[in-house]
Design an enzyme around this catalytic site. Structure first.
Site, PDB file in Angstrom:
ATOM      1  N   VAL A  73       0.842  -1.194   0.000  1.00  0.00           N
ATOM      2  CA  VAL A  73       0.000   0.000   0.000  1.00  0.00           C
ATOM      3  C   VAL A  73       0.876   1.243   0.000  1.00  0.00           C
ATOM      4  O   VAL A  73       1.890   1.304   0.709  1.00  0.00           O
ATOM      5  CB  VAL A  73      -0.911   0.011   1.250  1.00  0.00           C
ATOM      6  CG1 VAL A  73      -1.677   1.321   1.350  1.00  0.00           C
ATOM      7  CG2 VAL A  73      -1.874  -1.172   1.223  1.00  0.00           C
ATOM      8  N   CYS A  74       0.462   2.247  -0.792  1.00  0.00           N
ATOM      9  CA  CYS A  74       1.119   3.557  -0.752  1.00  0.00           C
ATOM     10  C   CYS A  74       0.043   4.628  -0.875  1.00  0.00           C
ATOM     11  O   CYS A  74      -1.147   4.338  -0.768  1.00  0.00           O
ATOM     12  CB  CYS A  74       2.178   3.694  -1.842  1.00  0.00           C
ATOM     13  SG  CYS A  74       1.490   3.744  -3.513  1.00  0.00           S
ATOM     14  N   ALA A  75       0.449   5.856  -1.115  1.00  0.00           N
ATOM     15  CA  ALA A  75      -0.516   6.954  -1.143  1.00  0.00           C
ATOM     16  C   ALA A  75      -1.404   6.911  -2.377  1.00  0.00           C
ATOM     17  O   ALA A  75      -2.628   7.018  -2.279  1.00  0.00           O
ATOM     18  CB  ALA A  75       0.203   8.295  -1.060  1.00  0.00           C
TER      19      ALA A  75
END
Length: 376
Positions: A73-75
């Site tokens: 997961v990232c932004a």
């Protein structure tokens, strides 16, 4: 080489609600991760910023389980795809969250709460990444919408899918933690948009004034929606009793907490109103009413079916905020145990008044972060 698995927010949300056991590698910076992340009872986490992985993932392989589903997961998505690809090069089967935390923040999940007495239905829209809850009551081809988010098409498309026309749109109060979609939905559907006038003193657009005791009927099945003045979170906060079964409390009462009175800078002034709403106004109602709040704080508040709902008498038995006999102790708890203000809450209030009109990217940026409408 194995391909990276694309995971949509809907799939991850369903896993979290089912309490599936899986592993998240969050590659955002530490501050963002600690402030706000995907939550779930059986989720394990590892937070390693993307910039620490630019030279490879070899150093973290032993921290990532080989026997669990792994989601990176990232932004916004890009960094998670790159890290996921690096992990697959080492023989790992991993997925990434498509759209990143941006998509997680905006995902809305409609869940049926229950039937209404004369054939209608009530749905709750769970914005799992932001903790927002909105509602649609449907009766004989007509619908009323409550506390809609800015993802307006979700509600309009859902109404079409159940052959209902949105006739009324309500906001329980002037929201400060998320941008309301109520006015835009009303414009798109020719519905009436209702606001509590005590919250709307600075609003610059036309609205229908929502007064205590108003009864709005939808459908020929006469499902009454009664407005109940319930100040405290804001001076105009209004609750709704639907069909003598459901109590929509807005941000006054949650399943595990109570509303904060400080988002207009008037905590000391409004704490007395909040206590009167919680300890007197709601006490006069049937304790069999099912409480449906406008937000939830933690995943544990979700029922097994994904709804956030509990009977009023259960809350009077279990919610600490409803069980403080001493008024001074209550006042201290409410005014001294407040979490940080919501991100950009002043700008959000200005947007909901119609005073500013930020573009979509700016609105998304303003809303990023967890729900902060409750007293700790």
């Amino acid at each position: 080489m194995m391909s990276v698995i694309e995971m949509h927010a809907k799939e991850v949300a369903e896993k979290a609600i089912r309490k599936d056991n899986f592993f998240i590698l969050d590659v955002r910076n530490k501050t963002d991760f600690e402030d706000w992340k995907i939550e779930g009872e059986n989720i394990e986490y590892l937070n390693i910023p993307y910039f620490d992985l630019l030279d490879g993932v070899e150093d973290i392989l032993d921290q990532i389980p080989a026997d669990k589903e792994v989601i990176v997961v990232c932004a916004k998505e890009g960094s998670s795809v790159m890290v996921a690809e690096m992990l697959t090069e080492h023989g790992r089967t991993v997925g990434y969250l498509k759209g990143g935390m941006k998509a997680w923040s905006e995902h809305l999940m409609p869940v049926k709460v229950g039937d209404l007495k004369d054939g209608g239905e009530l749905y709750q829209f769970v914005r799992i990444g932001k903790g927002c809850l909105s509602y649609m009551a449907i009766s004989n081809g007509e619908a009323a919408l409550f506390d809609a988010t800015r993802m307006t098409d979700v509600y309009i498309d859902f109404a079409k899918s159940v052959n209902a026309e949105i006739k009324h749109v309500f906001d329980t109060h002037l929201h400060a933690d998320h941008i309301s979609g109520g006015r835009i939905i009303a414009e798109k559907t020719n519905a009436i948009y209702w606001l509590p006038p005590k919250d709307a003193g600075e609003v610059v657009f036309q609205y229908q004034s929502l007064e205590n005791g108003d009864e709005i009927v939808i459908g020929s099945t006469k499902i009454n929606i009664e407005a109940l003045y319930s100040p405290g979170h804001t001076i105009g906060s209004t609750s709704f009793v639907i069909d003598d079964q459901y109590l929509l409390t807005g941000d006054s009462l949650f399943i595990d907490s109570i509303g904060r009175p400080d988002l207009a800078g008037l905590a000391e002034d409004w704490v007395g109103d909040l206590r009167e709403t919680l300890y007197a106004r709601y006490k006069e109602l049937s304790d069999e009413l099912i409480v449906l709040p406008a937000h939830f704080m933690i995943m544990e508040e979700l029922n097994d079916d994904g709804t956030v709902a509990k009977k009023l008498d259960e809350l009077y038995a279990s919610n600490h905020g409803l069980n403080i006999a001493d008024e001074e102790e209550f006042r201290t708890m409410v005014t001294k145990n407040l979490p940080p203000q919501p991100n950009a809450y002043q700008e959000i209030r200005q947007t909901n008044m119609g005073k500013i009109n930020p573009d979509e990217d700016k609105q998304r940026e303003m809303e990023i972060g967890p729900n902060r409408c409750a007293v700790r």
